[in-house]
Design an enzyme around this catalytic site. Sequence first.
Site, PDB file in Angstrom:
ATOM      1  N   GLY A  86     -67.330 -22.735  15.055  1.00 48.22           N
ATOM      2  CA  GLY A  86     -66.063 -22.282  14.500  1.00 48.22           C
ATOM      3  C   GLY A  86     -65.143 -23.431  14.117  1.00 48.22           C
ATOM      4  CG  LEU A 144     -59.700 -24.789  18.234  1.00 43.94           C
ATOM      5  CD1 LEU A 144     -58.637 -25.571  17.481  1.00 43.94           C
ATOM      6  CD2 LEU A 144     -59.041 -23.682  19.048  1.00 43.94           C
ATOM      7  CG  ASP A 182     -73.980 -11.638  21.455  1.00 47.39           C
ATOM      8  OD1 ASP A 182     -72.745 -11.685  21.677  1.00 47.39           O
ATOM      9  OD2 ASP A 182     -74.553 -10.616  21.040  1.00 47.39           O
ATOM     10  CE1 TYR A 211     -58.063 -12.066  18.491  1.00 45.23           C
ATOM     11  CE2 TYR A 211     -55.993 -12.445  17.329  1.00 45.23           C
ATOM     12  CZ  TYR A 211     -57.112 -12.934  17.997  1.00 45.23           C
ATOM     13  OH  TYR A 211     -57.270 -14.278  18.165  1.00 45.23           O
ATOM     14  CG  ASP A 236     -49.296 -17.120  17.736  1.00 45.88           C
ATOM     15  OD1 ASP A 236     -50.290 -16.487  17.317  1.00 45.88           O
ATOM     16  OD2 ASP A 236     -48.532 -17.763  17.000  1.00 45.88           O
ATOM     17  CB  ALA A 263     -66.808 -17.344  21.321  1.00 44.39           C
TER      18      ALA A 263
END
Length: 132
Positions: A10, A12, A47, A125, A103, A70
Amino acid sequence: MRLLVVGGSGFLGGEVCRRGAAAGWSVVGTCHCGRVAVPGVGTRRLDVTDRDAVRRLVAEVRPDVVVGTAYRADDWTVTADGAAHVAYAAAEVGARLVHLSSDALHGGRPEPYGDDEPPSPIHVYGAAETAG
Ligand SMILES: NC(=O)c1ccc[n+]([C@@H]2O[C@H](COP(=O)([O-])OP(=O)(O)OC[C@H]3O[C@@H](n4cnc5c(N)ncnc54)[C@H](OP(=O)(O)O)[C@@H]3O)[C@@H](O)[C@H]2O)c1
Protein backbone atom coordinates in the site's frame (compact mmCIF):
# COMPACT_ATOMS: atom_id res chain seq x y z
CA MET A 1 16.01 -4.96 13.53
CA ARG A 2 13.49 -7.22 11.85
CA LEU A 3 10.40 -5.43 10.55
CA LEU A 4 7.15 -6.87 9.22
CA VAL A 5 4.94 -4.42 7.33
CA VAL A 6 1.41 -5.75 6.95
CA GLY A 7 0.13 -3.83 3.93
CA GLY A 8 3.56 -3.35 2.40
CA SER A 9 1.97 -3.08 -1.05
CA GLY A 10 0.00 0.00 0.00
CA PHE A 11 0.81 3.70 -0.10
CA LEU A 12 1.87 4.05 3.52
CA GLY A 13 3.21 0.53 4.01
CA GLY A 14 5.35 0.81 0.90
CA GLU A 15 7.02 3.92 2.27
CA VAL A 16 7.61 2.23 5.63
CA CYS A 17 9.21 -0.68 3.75
CA ARG A 18 11.46 1.71 1.82
CA ARG A 19 12.57 3.52 4.94
CA GLY A 20 13.14 0.32 6.86
CA ALA A 21 15.28 -1.12 4.08
CA ALA A 22 17.19 2.16 3.77
CA ALA A 23 17.94 1.99 7.51
CA GLY A 24 19.52 -1.43 6.98
CA TRP A 25 16.73 -3.39 8.65
CA SER A 26 15.54 -6.79 7.55
CA VAL A 27 12.10 -6.04 6.10
CA VAL A 28 9.25 -8.27 5.02
CA GLY A 29 6.18 -6.63 3.45
CA THR A 30 2.84 -8.26 2.77
CA CYS A 31 0.50 -7.83 -0.17
CA HIS A 32 -3.01 -9.06 -0.82
CA CYS A 33 -4.06 -8.24 -4.41
CA GLY A 34 -1.14 -5.97 -5.26
CA ARG A 35 2.60 -6.37 -4.86
CA VAL A 36 5.44 -5.00 -2.76
CA ALA A 37 7.74 -3.21 -5.19
CA VAL A 38 10.59 -2.23 -2.91
CA PRO A 39 14.10 -3.52 -3.65
CA GLY A 40 15.60 -5.56 -0.83
CA VAL A 41 12.25 -6.20 0.86
CA GLY A 42 10.91 -9.73 1.16
CA THR A 43 7.34 -10.21 -0.02
CA ARG A 44 4.63 -12.47 1.31
CA ARG A 45 1.00 -12.73 0.28
CA LEU A 46 -1.39 -12.44 3.22
CA ASP A 47 -5.09 -12.05 3.85
CA VAL A 48 -5.50 -10.46 7.28
CA THR A 49 -9.02 -11.84 7.59
CA ASP A 50 -7.43 -15.30 7.88
CA ARG A 51 -6.36 -15.35 11.51
CA ASP A 52 -4.39 -18.59 11.26
CA ALA A 53 -2.49 -17.33 8.22
CA VAL A 54 -1.57 -14.14 10.07
CA ARG A 55 -0.35 -16.15 13.07
CA ARG A 56 1.68 -18.49 10.86
CA LEU A 57 3.39 -15.66 9.01
CA VAL A 58 4.24 -13.69 12.14
CA ALA A 59 5.56 -16.82 13.85
CA GLU A 60 7.70 -17.54 10.81
CA VAL A 61 9.08 -14.01 10.34
CA ARG A 62 9.60 -13.44 14.11
CA PRO A 63 9.68 -9.64 13.73
CA ASP A 64 10.87 -7.24 16.40
CA VAL A 65 8.31 -4.75 15.11
CA VAL A 66 5.07 -5.13 13.19
CA VAL A 67 3.62 -2.13 11.37
CA GLY A 68 -0.03 -2.73 10.49
CA THR A 69 -1.46 -0.61 7.66
CA ALA A 70 -3.85 -3.05 5.95
CA TYR A 71 -7.40 -1.78 5.56
CA ARG A 72 -10.32 -1.63 3.20
CA ALA A 73 -12.78 1.17 3.67
CA ASP A 74 -15.70 -1.03 2.61
CA ASP A 75 -14.77 -4.19 4.50
CA TRP A 76 -15.13 -4.42 8.28
CA THR A 77 -13.47 -7.83 8.39
CA VAL A 78 -10.25 -6.37 6.94
CA THR A 79 -10.14 -3.08 8.86
CA ALA A 80 -11.39 -4.25 12.25
CA ASP A 81 -11.01 -8.04 12.51
CA GLY A 82 -7.80 -8.00 10.46
CA ALA A 83 -6.27 -5.41 12.80
CA ALA A 84 -7.12 -7.65 15.76
CA HIS A 85 -5.55 -10.68 14.09
CA VAL A 86 -2.34 -8.73 13.50
CA ALA A 87 -2.31 -7.40 17.07
CA TYR A 88 -2.78 -10.81 18.69
CA ALA A 89 -0.17 -12.40 16.42
CA ALA A 90 2.35 -9.65 17.24
CA ALA A 91 1.71 -10.13 20.96
CA GLU A 92 2.23 -13.88 20.62
CA VAL A 93 5.83 -13.36 19.50
CA GLY A 94 6.50 -10.36 21.76
CA ALA A 95 6.80 -7.93 18.85
CA ARG A 96 6.11 -4.23 19.24
CA LEU A 97 3.07 -3.20 17.19
CA VAL A 98 2.47 0.09 15.42
CA HIS A 99 -1.10 0.14 14.11
CA LEU A 100 -2.01 2.83 11.60
CA SER A 101 -5.51 4.23 11.77
CA SER A 102 -7.33 7.24 10.39
CA ASP A 103 -8.92 10.48 11.52
CA ALA A 104 -12.11 8.92 10.13
CA LEU A 105 -12.59 7.51 13.63
CA HIS A 106 -13.68 11.03 14.61
CA GLY A 107 -16.82 12.80 13.53
CA GLY A 108 -15.23 15.78 11.79
CA ARG A 109 -16.01 18.80 13.98
CA PRO A 110 -14.19 22.03 13.00
CA GLU A 111 -12.00 22.19 16.13
CA PRO A 112 -8.90 19.93 16.33
CA TYR A 113 -9.16 16.66 18.26
CA GLY A 114 -6.77 15.75 21.06
CA ASP A 115 -4.81 12.48 20.80
CA ASP A 116 -6.63 11.01 23.80
CA GLU A 117 -10.19 11.95 22.87
CA PRO A 118 -12.60 9.01 22.59
CA PRO A 119 -13.53 8.08 19.01
CA SER A 120 -16.76 9.51 17.62
CA PRO A 121 -17.26 7.78 14.24
CA ILE A 122 -20.18 8.81 12.06
CA HIS A 123 -19.91 6.18 9.31
CA VAL A 124 -19.15 2.47 9.05
CA TYR A 125 -15.55 2.89 7.94
CA GLY A 126 -14.81 5.15 10.93
CA ALA A 127 -16.47 2.61 13.21
CA ALA A 128 -14.31 -0.15 11.75
CA GLU A 129 -11.14 1.90 12.34
CA THR A 130 -12.36 2.52 15.89
CA ALA A 131 -12.91 -1.19 16.45
CA GLY A 132 -9.47 -1.95 15.03
N1 LIG B 1 -2.42 7.43 2.82
C1 LIG B 1 -2.54 8.40 3.72
O1 LIG B 1 -2.21 9.57 3.45
C2 LIG B 1 -3.05 8.09 5.10
C3 LIG B 1 -3.22 9.13 5.99
C4 LIG B 1 -3.70 8.85 7.27
C5 LIG B 1 -4.03 7.56 7.63
N2 LIG B 1 -3.86 6.56 6.74
C6 LIG B 1 -4.22 5.22 7.17
O2 LIG B 1 -3.16 4.32 6.93
C7 LIG B 1 -3.68 3.05 6.58
C8 LIG B 1 -3.13 2.62 5.21
O3 LIG B 1 -3.47 3.61 4.24
P1 LIG B 1 -2.89 3.56 2.74
O4 LIG B 1 -3.16 4.89 2.13
O5 LIG B 1 -1.49 3.03 2.76
O6 LIG B 1 -3.87 2.49 2.07
P2 LIG B 1 -3.66 1.63 0.73
O7 LIG B 1 -2.64 2.22 -0.16
O8 LIG B 1 -5.04 1.41 0.18
O9 LIG B 1 -3.09 0.23 1.28
C9 LIG B 1 -3.94 -0.67 1.91
C10 LIG B 1 -3.16 -1.95 2.14
O10 LIG B 1 -4.03 -2.89 2.74
C11 LIG B 1 -3.84 -4.13 2.04
N3 LIG B 1 -5.02 -4.99 2.17
C12 LIG B 1 -6.28 -4.77 1.73
N4 LIG B 1 -7.05 -5.83 1.99
C13 LIG B 1 -6.26 -6.74 2.62
C14 LIG B 1 -6.48 -8.04 3.15
N5 LIG B 1 -7.69 -8.67 3.11
N6 LIG B 1 -5.43 -8.68 3.72
C15 LIG B 1 -4.21 -8.09 3.78
N7 LIG B 1 -3.93 -6.88 3.30
C16 LIG B 1 -4.96 -6.19 2.72
C17 LIG B 1 -3.57 -3.74 0.60
O11 LIG B 1 -2.97 -4.83 -0.08
P3 LIG B 1 -3.10 -4.99 -1.71
O12 LIG B 1 -2.99 -3.59 -2.29
O13 LIG B 1 -1.92 -5.86 -2.06
O14 LIG B 1 -4.41 -5.60 -1.99
C18 LIG B 1 -2.61 -2.57 0.83
O15 LIG B 1 -1.31 -3.04 1.07
C19 LIG B 1 -5.22 3.20 6.62
O16 LIG B 1 -5.71 2.84 7.87
C20 LIG B 1 -5.41 4.67 6.39
O17 LIG B 1 -6.62 5.15 6.91
C21 LIG B 1 -3.38 6.81 5.48
